[in-house]
Design a protein around this motif. Structure first.
Motif, PDB file in Angstrom:
ATOM      1  N   TYR A 110       0.844  -1.194   0.000  1.00 20.26           N
ATOM      2  CA  TYR A 110       0.000   0.000   0.000  1.00 20.26           C
ATOM      3  C   TYR A 110       0.880   1.245   0.000  1.00 20.26           C
ATOM      4  O   TYR A 110       2.055   1.200   0.340  1.00 20.26           O
ATOM      5  CB  TYR A 110      -0.951   0.017   1.201  1.00 20.26           C
ATOM      6  N   ASN A 111       0.282   2.356  -0.433  1.00 19.16           N
ATOM      7  CA  ASN A 111       0.915   3.666  -0.324  1.00 19.16           C
ATOM      8  C   ASN A 111       0.275   4.382   0.842  1.00 19.16           C
ATOM      9  O   ASN A 111      -0.936   4.274   1.062  1.00 19.16           O
ATOM     10  CB  ASN A 111       0.687   4.506  -1.576  1.00 19.16           C
ATOM     11  N   SER A 112       1.082   5.113   1.608  1.00 22.21           N
ATOM     12  CA  SER A 112       0.530   5.991   2.644  1.00 22.21           C
ATOM     13  C   SER A 112       0.884   7.420   2.256  1.00 22.21           C
ATOM     14  O   SER A 112       1.949   7.680   1.677  1.00 22.21           O
ATOM     15  CB  SER A 112       1.073   5.632   4.024  1.00 22.21           C
ATOM     16  N   ASP A 113      -0.006   8.328   2.552  1.00 17.36           N
ATOM     17  CA  ASP A 113       0.180   9.726   2.190  1.00 17.36           C
ATOM     18  C   ASP A 113      -0.496  10.587   3.252  1.00 17.36           C
ATOM     19  O   ASP A 113      -1.316  10.092   4.022  1.00 17.36           O
ATOM     20  CB  ASP A 113      -0.423   9.988   0.809  1.00 17.36           C
ATOM     21  N   ILE A 114      -0.151  11.860   3.272  1.00 22.60           N
ATOM     22  CA  ILE A 114      -0.699  12.785   4.260  1.00 22.60           C
ATOM     23  C   ILE A 114      -1.511  13.864   3.545  1.00 22.60           C
ATOM     24  O   ILE A 114      -0.976  14.603   2.703  1.00 22.60           O
ATOM     25  CB  ILE A 114       0.425  13.465   5.090  1.00 22.60           C
ATOM     26  N   ILE A 115      -2.777  13.938   3.868  1.00 22.59           N
ATOM     27  CA  ILE A 115      -3.645  14.965   3.292  1.00 22.59           C
ATOM     28  C   ILE A 115      -3.138  16.339   3.743  1.00 22.59           C
ATOM     29  O   ILE A 115      -2.852  16.553   4.911  1.00 22.59           O
ATOM     30  CB  ILE A 115      -5.107  14.745   3.711  1.00 22.59           C
ATOM     31  N   GLY A 116      -3.024  17.226   2.807  1.00 22.16           N
ATOM     32  CA  GLY A 116      -2.534  18.571   3.098  1.00 22.16           C
ATOM     33  C   GLY A 116      -1.035  18.718   2.917  1.00 22.16           C
ATOM     34  O   GLY A 116      -0.531  19.830   2.829  1.00 22.16           O
ATOM     35  N   HIS A 117      -0.310  17.603   2.837  1.00 20.81           N
ATOM     36  CA  HIS A 117       1.137  17.633   2.613  1.00 20.81           C
ATOM     37  C   HIS A 117       1.525  16.852   1.370  1.00 20.81           C
ATOM     38  O   HIS A 117       2.702  16.759   1.042  1.00 20.81           O
ATOM     39  CB  HIS A 117       1.882  17.056   3.826  1.00 20.81           C
TER      40      HIS A 117
END
Length: 138
Positions: free
Chosen positions: A92-99
């Protein structure tokens, strides 16, 4: 309400997913936008973390942890019901909303039903230690 408010569990969006095999070769950009399903959105003070699972037309190898998507769920999720599609769950990919440099505030493509997706998510949680994460936020 921002365009990111709709990014929640079981929602399908388009995202430039970076496969773990590509990341291990030093690649940093997904090769194309593809449908992904939001696995989990975790509230954090510096921006919510989101886990994305890729959806693919390529039949997964037998050692992969993947779930074929039933026709009714493909229609609910705004996907082509005539194609065989799988959710890959061993990476999976993890990401940060707003960044994120990769998330766009666009409406979702569709959504899987809770009856279909929650058991899939529970199985991922049970196996998560054997899954590969590609962290996309910078």
């Amino acid at each position: 309400m921002s365009g990111f408010d709709e990014i929640e569990t079981a929602v399908v969006i388009r995202y430039p997913y970076l496969w773990s095999r590509e990341a291990s070769r030093g690649e940093t950009e997904g090769r194309k936008g593809r449908p992904v399903v939001v696995g989990v959105r975790l509230a954090r003070a510096d921006g919510d973390m989101v886990l994305f699972f890729p959806i693919t037309t390529k039949h997964p190898e037998s050692d992969r942890f993947a779930i074929e998507i039933p026709a009714i769920e493909k229609r609910r999720a705004g996907l082509d019901a005539d194609m065989r599609l799988w959710i890959i769950l061993d990476e999976y990919n993890s990401d940060i909303i707003g960044h994120s440099f990769y998330l766009e505030p666009e409406p979702p493509v569709g959504r899987f039903s809770k009856a279909f997706f929650l058991p899939v998510l529970r199985e991922f949680i049970a196996r998560r230690r054997s899954s590969s994460e590609v962290y996309r936020a910078r």
